[in-house]
Design an enzyme around this catalytic site. Sequence first.
Site, mmCIF file in Angstrom:
data_model
loop_
_atom_site.group_PDB
_atom_site.id
_atom_site.type_symbol
_atom_site.label_atom_id
_atom_site.label_comp_id
_atom_site.label_asym_id
_atom_site.label_seq_id
_atom_site.Cartn_x
_atom_site.Cartn_y
_atom_site.Cartn_z
ATOM 1 N N GLY A 11 13.260 -33.925 -61.725
ATOM 2 C CA GLY A 11 13.202 -35.251 -62.330
ATOM 3 C C GLY A 11 14.593 -35.836 -62.566
ATOM 4 N N ASP A 63 4.323 -24.141 -62.775
ATOM 5 C CA ASP A 63 3.709 -25.330 -63.363
ATOM 6 C C ASP A 63 3.588 -25.078 -64.861
ATOM 7 O OD1 ASP A 63 1.697 -27.752 -62.097
ATOM 8 O OD2 ASP A 63 1.531 -27.268 -64.230
ATOM 9 N N SER A 132 10.777 -37.118 -77.782
ATOM 10 C CA SER A 132 10.942 -38.512 -77.357
ATOM 11 C C SER A 132 10.868 -39.492 -78.525
ATOM 12 C CB SER A 132 9.830 -38.842 -76.361
ATOM 13 O OG SER A 132 9.740 -40.231 -76.176
ATOM 14 N N GLU A 134 9.368 -42.099 -78.331
ATOM 15 C CA GLU A 134 7.995 -42.620 -78.332
ATOM 16 C C GLU A 134 7.202 -42.069 -79.516
ATOM 17 O OE1 GLU A 134 5.688 -44.622 -76.325
ATOM 18 O OE2 GLU A 134 7.628 -45.530 -75.964
ATOM 19 N N TYR A 156 0.587 -39.707 -74.421
ATOM 20 C CA TYR A 156 1.892 -39.074 -74.176
ATOM 21 C C TYR A 156 2.608 -38.790 -75.497
ATOM 22 C CZ TYR A 156 6.899 -38.953 -72.999
ATOM 23 O OH TYR A 156 8.237 -38.618 -72.917
ATOM 24 N N ARG A 191 16.387 -42.965 -61.967
ATOM 25 C CA ARG A 191 15.185 -43.220 -62.761
ATOM 26 C C ARG A 191 13.999 -43.449 -61.816
ATOM 27 N NH1 ARG A 191 12.430 -42.375 -67.409
ATOM 28 N NH2 ARG A 191 12.772 -44.017 -68.954
ATOM 29 N N GLY A 218 4.725 -56.477 -67.201
ATOM 30 C CA GLY A 218 3.810 -56.620 -68.333
ATOM 31 C C GLY A 218 4.513 -57.296 -69.506
ATOM 32 N N ARG A 224 13.845 -51.899 -76.419
ATOM 33 C CA ARG A 224 14.171 -50.497 -76.197
ATOM 34 C C ARG A 224 15.669 -50.262 -76.380
ATOM 35 N NH1 ARG A 224 9.612 -50.211 -76.630
ATOM 36 N NH2 ARG A 224 8.005 -49.096 -75.448
ATOM 37 N N ARG A 285 -0.219 -52.294 -72.062
ATOM 38 C CA ARG A 285 -0.754 -50.997 -72.503
ATOM 39 C C ARG A 285 -1.790 -51.203 -73.595
ATOM 40 N NH1 ARG A 285 5.076 -47.865 -72.097
ATOM 41 N NH2 ARG A 285 5.279 -48.442 -69.914
HETATM 42 P P1 NAP Z 1 10.833 -37.495 -64.896
HETATM 43 O O1 NAP Z 1 11.914 -38.077 -64.054
HETATM 44 O O2 NAP Z 1 9.473 -38.093 -64.883
HETATM 45 O O3 NAP Z 1 10.722 -35.946 -64.511
HETATM 46 C C1 NAP Z 1 9.652 -35.163 -64.939
HETATM 47 C C2 NAP Z 1 9.777 -33.785 -64.347
HETATM 48 O O4 NAP Z 1 8.674 -32.989 -64.806
HETATM 49 C C3 NAP Z 1 9.732 -33.757 -62.804
HETATM 50 O O5 NAP Z 1 10.604 -32.751 -62.358
HETATM 51 C C4 NAP Z 1 8.281 -33.349 -62.545
HETATM 52 O O6 NAP Z 1 8.093 -32.717 -61.301
HETATM 53 C C5 NAP Z 1 8.077 -32.358 -63.674
HETATM 54 N N1 NAP Z 1 6.671 -32.081 -63.954
HETATM 55 C C6 NAP Z 1 5.663 -32.972 -64.123
HETATM 56 N N2 NAP Z 1 4.521 -32.333 -64.374
HETATM 57 C C7 NAP Z 1 4.798 -31.009 -64.336
HETATM 58 C C8 NAP Z 1 4.023 -29.829 -64.484
HETATM 59 N N3 NAP Z 1 2.709 -29.890 -64.732
HETATM 60 N N4 NAP Z 1 4.636 -28.631 -64.375
HETATM 61 C C9 NAP Z 1 5.961 -28.561 -64.124
HETATM 62 N N5 NAP Z 1 6.756 -29.630 -63.969
HETATM 63 C C10 NAP Z 1 6.174 -30.847 -64.071
HETATM 64 O O7 NAP Z 1 11.269 -37.442 -66.442
HETATM 65 P P2 NAP Z 1 12.746 -37.610 -67.070
HETATM 66 O O8 NAP Z 1 12.985 -39.047 -67.322
HETATM 67 O O9 NAP Z 1 13.709 -36.800 -66.315
HETATM 68 O O10 NAP Z 1 12.498 -36.960 -68.519
HETATM 69 C C11 NAP Z 1 12.709 -35.568 -68.753
HETATM 70 C C12 NAP Z 1 11.970 -35.164 -70.014
HETATM 71 O O11 NAP Z 1 12.452 -35.904 -71.125
HETATM 72 C C13 NAP Z 1 10.470 -35.411 -69.987
HETATM 73 O O12 NAP Z 1 9.861 -34.393 -70.729
HETATM 74 C C14 NAP Z 1 10.306 -36.735 -70.696
HETATM 75 O O13 NAP Z 1 9.016 -36.823 -71.258
HETATM 76 C C15 NAP Z 1 11.387 -36.616 -71.748
HETATM 77 N N6 NAP Z 1 11.986 -37.863 -72.224
HETATM 78 C C16 NAP Z 1 12.482 -38.760 -71.324
HETATM 79 C C17 NAP Z 1 13.110 -39.903 -71.787
HETATM 80 C C18 NAP Z 1 13.695 -40.920 -70.838
HETATM 81 O O14 NAP Z 1 13.963 -42.047 -71.282
HETATM 82 N N7 NAP Z 1 13.937 -40.574 -69.575
HETATM 83 C C19 NAP Z 1 13.239 -40.115 -73.177
HETATM 84 C C20 NAP Z 1 12.730 -39.164 -74.044
HETATM 85 C C21 NAP Z 1 12.129 -38.018 -73.563
HETATM 86 P P3 NAP Z 1 7.810 -33.574 -59.939
HETATM 87 O O15 NAP Z 1 9.168 -33.998 -59.444
HETATM 88 O O16 NAP Z 1 7.137 -32.599 -59.066
HETATM 89 O O17 NAP Z 1 6.961 -34.746 -60.340
HETATM 90 O O1 G4F Z 2 10.154 -48.129 -68.849
HETATM 91 P P1 G4F Z 2 8.938 -47.813 -69.630
HETATM 92 O O2 G4F Z 2 7.726 -47.404 -68.860
HETATM 93 O O3 G4F Z 2 9.373 -46.737 -70.696
HETATM 94 P P2 G4F Z 2 8.694 -46.248 -72.069
HETATM 95 O O4 G4F Z 2 7.245 -46.565 -72.131
HETATM 96 O O5 G4F Z 2 9.535 -46.761 -73.175
HETATM 97 O O6 G4F Z 2 8.827 -44.663 -71.944
HETATM 98 C C1 G4F Z 2 10.029 -44.053 -71.486
HETATM 99 O O7 G4F Z 2 10.875 -43.800 -72.577
HETATM 100 C C2 G4F Z 2 10.352 -42.853 -73.534
HETATM 101 C C3 G4F Z 2 11.403 -42.729 -74.638
HETATM 102 O O8 G4F Z 2 11.186 -43.698 -75.621
HETATM 103 C C4 G4F Z 2 10.117 -41.542 -72.825
HETATM 104 F F1 G4F Z 2 9.658 -40.621 -73.716
HETATM 105 C C5 G4F Z 2 9.108 -41.734 -71.707
HETATM 106 O O9 G4F Z 2 8.952 -40.498 -71.011
HETATM 107 C C6 G4F Z 2 9.650 -42.778 -70.744
HETATM 108 O O10 G4F Z 2 10.801 -42.247 -70.110
HETATM 109 O O11 G4F Z 2 8.515 -49.082 -70.496
HETATM 110 C C7 G4F Z 2 9.443 -49.709 -71.368
HETATM 111 C C8 G4F Z 2 8.846 -51.006 -71.887
HETATM 112 C C9 G4F Z 2 7.434 -50.870 -72.464
HETATM 113 O O12 G4F Z 2 7.374 -51.608 -73.654
HETATM 114 C C10 G4F Z 2 6.531 -51.506 -71.432
HETATM 115 O O13 G4F Z 2 5.357 -52.111 -71.941
HETATM 116 O O14 G4F Z 2 8.726 -51.920 -70.785
HETATM 117 C C11 G4F Z 2 7.475 -52.562 -70.864
HETATM 118 N N1 G4F Z 2 7.094 -53.036 -69.534
HETATM 119 C C12 G4F Z 2 6.888 -54.340 -69.203
HETATM 120 N N2 G4F Z 2 6.524 -54.431 -67.927
HETATM 121 C C13 G4F Z 2 6.854 -52.281 -68.459
HETATM 122 C C14 G4F Z 2 6.497 -53.151 -67.439
HETATM 123 N N3 G4F Z 2 6.939 -50.945 -68.258
HETATM 124 C C15 G4F Z 2 6.653 -50.480 -67.020
HETATM 125 N N4 G4F Z 2 6.754 -49.153 -66.788
HETATM 126 N N5 G4F Z 2 6.275 -51.309 -65.993
HETATM 127 C C16 G4F Z 2 6.169 -52.659 -66.155
HETATM 128 O O15 G4F Z 2 5.827 -53.394 -65.217
#
Ligand code: NAP
Ligand code: G4F
Length: 333
Positions: A11, A63, A132, A134, A156, A191, A218, A224, A285
Amino acid sequence: MKTALVTGITGQDGSYLAELLLEKGYHVHGVVRRSSTFNTSRIDHIYRDPHEADARLFLHYGDLTDGQNLTNLVLDVQPDEIYNLGAQSHVRVSFDVPAYTVQTVGIGALNVLEAARQLNKTKPTRVYQASSSEMFGEVKETPQTERTPFSPQSPYACAKVYAFHQTVNYRKSYDMFASNGILFNHESPRRGETFVTRKITRAATRIKVGLQEKLYLGNLDAKRDWGYAKDYVEGMWRILQHDEPDDFVLATGETQTIRTFLDYTFGTLDLDWNQYVEIDPRYFRPAEVDLLLGDYSKAKAKLGWSPTISCKELAELMVQHDMVLAKNEAASK
Ligand code: NAP
Ligand code: G4F
């Protein structure tokens, strides 16, 4: 030389963290899911033939829903540090697949903690849990800190709250080094393309070169706290180097609406987003998180961690990257 095990290595965060750990001299073991097409594009540039004498990145099929597999892997690899980054991480999708999301995010974290507990009987290991912002959901105070009560608003977020509490529970019950990073949104050119920032930078650059006419989104009013993923994986590492296990918010302390991110992105390209963006209710959502804004002062004081990039700079960096992709795509037509 330390050994780390990373779930979610394919990821966004997993790939940056693997780079960081390799730079620091670690042996890095990553858990990858078997898929019908290769899913390692974010880490291919750091992967070497494991037979080479100096190879330090190793991949294993696994997994998060398979606890036995994780325990076998952890006992085999004997990691000093375990980073649990794997998740079904898309909030909107978690409403469509709630049980699967809870299995990977909630039970998956429990499986990692159980595996670490087994290893801990013979060798100390440290666990990082990817919690997170969230979890704050319908926020009870602003800005949000480590003491702000959780109020999750999606399957989630509910699963992340469960994983957070299990991490604290394992820390207290078994005297384990298990820490939560409560990370606010962090983005990058790596991303996933269905998260809003990348969806916007991909679309804006494709519009600029004539490959796309409209961008369907949306809710544009949600706010954020967006930072740069590279800064945040440095924070994860620092959380596990701290002298005691604890929970830390990583954030920028600034918040923007989706509209402002559109301004930054389309503005960089001298485009007016109002001409291209249309609202599609499919992207709303069932419950929205309206405002996230983090206070990272604990991480700054105890870990010496601060973000280095503003949201506007982040948008520019992502546009720069995606412009290359758009131009290549246009050239290949
Ligand atoms: P991401 O790009 O969606 O990556 C998710 C990773 O989890 C990918 O490697 C995916 O594998 C793997 N995965 C999904 N389902 C799995 C399963 N059942 N078993 C093993 N691996 C699995 O997420 P990210 O943005 O890097 O975020 C990393 C972590 O931080 C996540 O836990 C996310 O919830 C958390 N987080 C993210 C943010 C953010 O803003 N990015 C903020 C707060 C917390 P594949 O490549 O095979 O799909
Ligand atoms: O980019 P988003 O999908 O991120 P969201 O829901 O904030 O979640 C991400 O951040 C979390 C940390 O706070 C992580 F835990 C989580 O794994 C993930 O990385 O949406 C951001 C905002 C939301 O309010 C959503 O309603 O953007 C709004 N939005 C508006 N139009 C949209 C869209 N989001 C998405 N994905 N796609 C749209 O078309």
